[in-house]
Design a protein around this motif. Structure first.
Motif, PDB file in Angstrom:
ATOM      1  N   ARG A  14       0.867  -1.181   0.000  1.00 10.90           N
ATOM      2  CA  ARG A  14       0.000   0.000   0.000  1.00 10.90           C
ATOM      3  C   ARG A  14       0.895   1.218   0.000  1.00 10.90           C
ATOM      4  N   PRO A  15       0.869   2.043  -1.062  1.00  7.65           N
ATOM      5  CA  PRO A  15       1.747   3.199  -1.133  1.00  7.65           C
ATOM      6  C   PRO A  15       1.419   4.220  -0.059  1.00  7.65           C
ATOM      7  N   MET A  16       2.452   4.845   0.471  1.00  5.00           N
ATOM      8  CA  MET A  16       2.259   5.856   1.493  1.00  5.00           C
ATOM      9  C   MET A  16       1.687   7.133   0.882  1.00  5.00           C
ATOM     10  N   ALA A  17       0.639   7.667   1.490  1.00  5.54           N
ATOM     11  CA  ALA A  17       0.051   8.917   1.008  1.00  5.54           C
ATOM     12  C   ALA A  17       0.999  10.067   1.315  1.00  5.54           C
ATOM     13  N   ASP A  18       1.012  11.058   0.453  1.00  2.00           N
ATOM     14  CA  ASP A  18       1.947  12.167   0.632  1.00  2.00           C
ATOM     15  C   ASP A  18       1.239  13.472   0.951  1.00  2.00           C
ATOM     16  N   SER A  19      -0.030  13.408   1.332  1.00  2.00           N
ATOM     17  CA  SER A  19      -0.756  14.631   1.644  1.00  2.00           C
ATOM     18  C   SER A  19      -1.883  14.321   2.615  1.00  2.00           C
ATOM     19  N   CYS A  20      -2.541  15.365   3.092  1.00  2.00           N
ATOM     20  CA  CYS A  20      -3.745  15.322   3.930  1.00  2.00           C
ATOM     21  C   CYS A  20      -3.644  14.406   5.140  1.00  2.00           C
ATOM     22  N   PRO A  21      -2.579  14.479   5.940  1.00  2.00           N
ATOM     23  CA  PRO A  21      -2.520  13.631   7.137  1.00  2.00           C
ATOM     24  C   PRO A  21      -3.685  13.935   8.086  1.00  2.00           C
ATOM     25  N   ILE A  22      -4.199  12.897   8.725  1.00  2.00           N
ATOM     26  CA  ILE A  22      -5.281  13.033   9.691  1.00  2.00           C
ATOM     27  C   ILE A  22      -4.769  12.604  11.058  1.00  2.00           C
ATOM     28  N   LEU A  23      -5.046  13.422  12.075  1.00  2.00           N
ATOM     29  CA  LEU A  23      -4.658  13.107  13.450  1.00  2.00           C
ATOM     30  C   LEU A  23      -5.902  12.793  14.266  1.00  2.00           C
ATOM     31  N   ILE A  24      -5.894  11.651  14.960  1.00  2.00           N
ATOM     32  CA  ILE A  24      -6.974  11.296  15.872  1.00  2.00           C
ATOM     33  C   ILE A  24      -6.498  11.564  17.296  1.00  2.00           C
ATOM     34  N   ALA A  25      -7.246  12.365  18.037  1.00  2.00           N
ATOM     35  CA  ALA A  25      -6.957  12.579  19.457  1.00  2.00           C
ATOM     36  C   ALA A  25      -7.888  11.673  20.245  1.00  2.00           C
ATOM     37  N   SER A  26      -7.356  10.559  20.732  1.00  2.00           N
ATOM     38  CA  SER A  26      -8.183   9.546  21.387  1.00  2.00           C
ATOM     39  C   SER A  26      -7.891   9.498  22.877  1.00  2.00           C
ATOM     40  N   ARG A  46      -9.757   9.138   1.005  1.00  2.00           N
ATOM     41  CA  ARG A  46      -8.893  10.145   0.383  1.00  2.00           C
ATOM     42  C   ARG A  46      -7.438   9.713   0.262  1.00  2.00           C
ATOM     43  N   GLY A  47      -7.101   8.523   0.770  1.00  2.00           N
ATOM     44  CA  GLY A  47      -5.722   8.070   0.709  1.00  2.00           C
ATOM     45  C   GLY A  47      -4.809   8.847   1.639  1.00  2.00           C
ATOM     46  N   CYS A  48      -5.305   9.185   2.818  1.00  2.00           N
ATOM     47  CA  CYS A  48      -4.536   9.997   3.773  1.00  2.00           C
ATOM     48  C   CYS A  48      -3.845   9.114   4.806  1.00  2.00           C
ATOM     49  N   PRO A  49      -2.620   9.471   5.206  1.00  2.00           N
ATOM     50  CA  PRO A  49      -1.993   8.783   6.333  1.00  2.00           C
ATOM     51  C   PRO A  49      -2.694   9.160   7.633  1.00  2.00           C
ATOM     52  N   LEU A  50      -2.691   8.237   8.580  1.00  2.00           N
ATOM     53  CA  LEU A  50      -3.479   8.392   9.799  1.00  2.00           C
ATOM     54  C   LEU A  50      -2.587   8.211  11.019  1.00  2.00           C
ATOM     55  N   THR A  51      -2.711   9.126  11.989  1.00  2.00           N
ATOM     56  CA  THR A  51      -1.984   9.006  13.250  1.00  2.00           C
ATOM     57  C   THR A  51      -2.976   9.054  14.400  1.00  2.00           C
ATOM     58  N   ALA A  52      -2.914   8.053  15.274  1.00  2.00           N
ATOM     59  CA  ALA A  52      -3.757   8.020  16.481  1.00  2.00           C
ATOM     60  C   ALA A  52      -2.896   8.424  17.671  1.00  2.00           C
ATOM     61  N   LEU A  53      -3.364   9.390  18.443  1.00  2.00           N
ATOM     62  CA  LEU A  53      -2.609   9.939  19.566  1.00  2.00           C
ATOM     63  C   LEU A  53      -3.406   9.822  20.859  1.00  2.00           C
TER      64      LEU A  53
END
Length: 314
Positions: A14-26, A46-53
């Motif tokens: 799965r190619p890494m997305a290069d834009s529109c990162p999404i941050l989850i504040a959990s 949207r093919g966005c990388p996702l970070t859960a924090l």
């Protein structure tokens, strides 16, 4: 330096997305599970990388350390490991619930103040969106001092999506508050980007005159003229922002308080997402958030997306 722990989860092939990162504040509560699932749905589309924090506040820890003679560093490390495991579990459950291959994602656990750390991370990763749950583990306390969601909205310039409703489908009916300000322009642009296939309702609320000073016929005529002018201005505004003439929104001109008008319009339209700017044309603000945005955040039944003036949607 703020202590932290993180783990990356990179699906194969799965190619890494290069834009529109999404941050989850959990906060690892049930409410944040809704936010994680909604964020993953948006990221996958949207093919966005996702970070859960997850952010652990240190203040209560010292009472435990002093009362039980525990080593603070060991306690921090254990709490961070548990938080990281919880985030990984939420990400896995969300992917299973959506029945999708999860997008590029990672989980991070840190110590500090949740809103401040989330804002700092969003800025550092150039996030396009922060997603939070509507209520967490401290709902009673938050009623008095402001919810974590509101604090995240106030803390930075990144759009914040407050997720309330289980995401069984993509957003279908979106209500956007418009006061013709730059923040509402940014809000509409963000709504079009995140929910491009939805049915839109654009709402503008206006204050009424003291009709007791006018006869009924004159008042009705002037009100009709004003509402027609506002309707035309609202339609022009929408097309300037990027609304396609082949898919016209429902334009609503409503007399009354803007916050109440928008919340009521969302209920009547069966809206699953309400979008608003956090600073209005009038300049009225409440703790840097704005009384209208605060009312919508607290009273809306569905999800709420808030956007600051000057934000450009990628």
């Amino acid at each position: 330096m703020v202590p932290s722990i993180q783990r990356h989860c990179r699906p194969k092939e799965r190619p890494m997305a290069d834009s529109c990162p999404i941050l989850i504040a959990s906060d690892l509560s049930d409410a944040s599970e809704v936010a994680v699932t909604r964020a993953m749905q948006l990221a996958a589309r949207r093919g966005c990388p996702l970070t859960a924090l997850h952010v652990i506040q240190e203040e209560p820890l010292w009472w435990v350390v002093k009362s039980r003679d525990l080593d603070p560093d060991d306690l921090r490390a254990e709490l961070l490991r548990e938080a990281l495991a919880g985030l990984q579990s939420q990400l896995k459950d969300a992917a299973g619930q959506l029945a999708i291959e999860p997008p590029e994602s990672d989980a991070q656990a840190r110590l500090g103040k949740p809103a401040a750390v989330a804002s700092e991370m969003a800025a550092s990763m150039e996030a396009s969106l922060i997603v939070v749950g509507a209520h967490g583990r401290h709902a009673v306390r938050d009623w008095f001092i402001g919810t974590t969601a509101e604090k995240v909205v106030r803390a930075g310039n990144v759009p914040v999506l407050v997720a309330r409703v289980e995401p069984t489908h993509s957003y279908q009916k979106v209500v956007v508050a418009v006061d013709f300000s730059e923040s509402s322009r940014a809000a509409l642009a963000a709504a079009l980007a995140w929910a491009p296939r939805a049915q839109f309702t654009l709402v503008h609320a206006y204050e009424t005159w003291f009709e007791t000073y006018l006869d009924a016929d004159t008042y009705e005529r002037l009100r009709d003229e004003q509402e027609q002018a506002l309707h035309d201005r609202l339609r022009e505004f929408a097309h300037e922002v990027g609304v396609n003439s082949d898919h016209e929104p429902d334009y609503r001109i409503i007399a009354g308080h803007p916050g109440t008008a928008v919340v009521d319009a969302a209920v009547n339209a069966h809206g699953d997402l309400t979008v608003c700017g956090t600073q209005g044309e009038t300049g009225l603000r409440h703790l840097l958030l704005g009384s209208v945005a605060q009312h919508i955040l607290r009273e809306s039944k569905g999800d709420v997306l808030t956007v600051r003036a000057g934000h450009t949607t990628g």
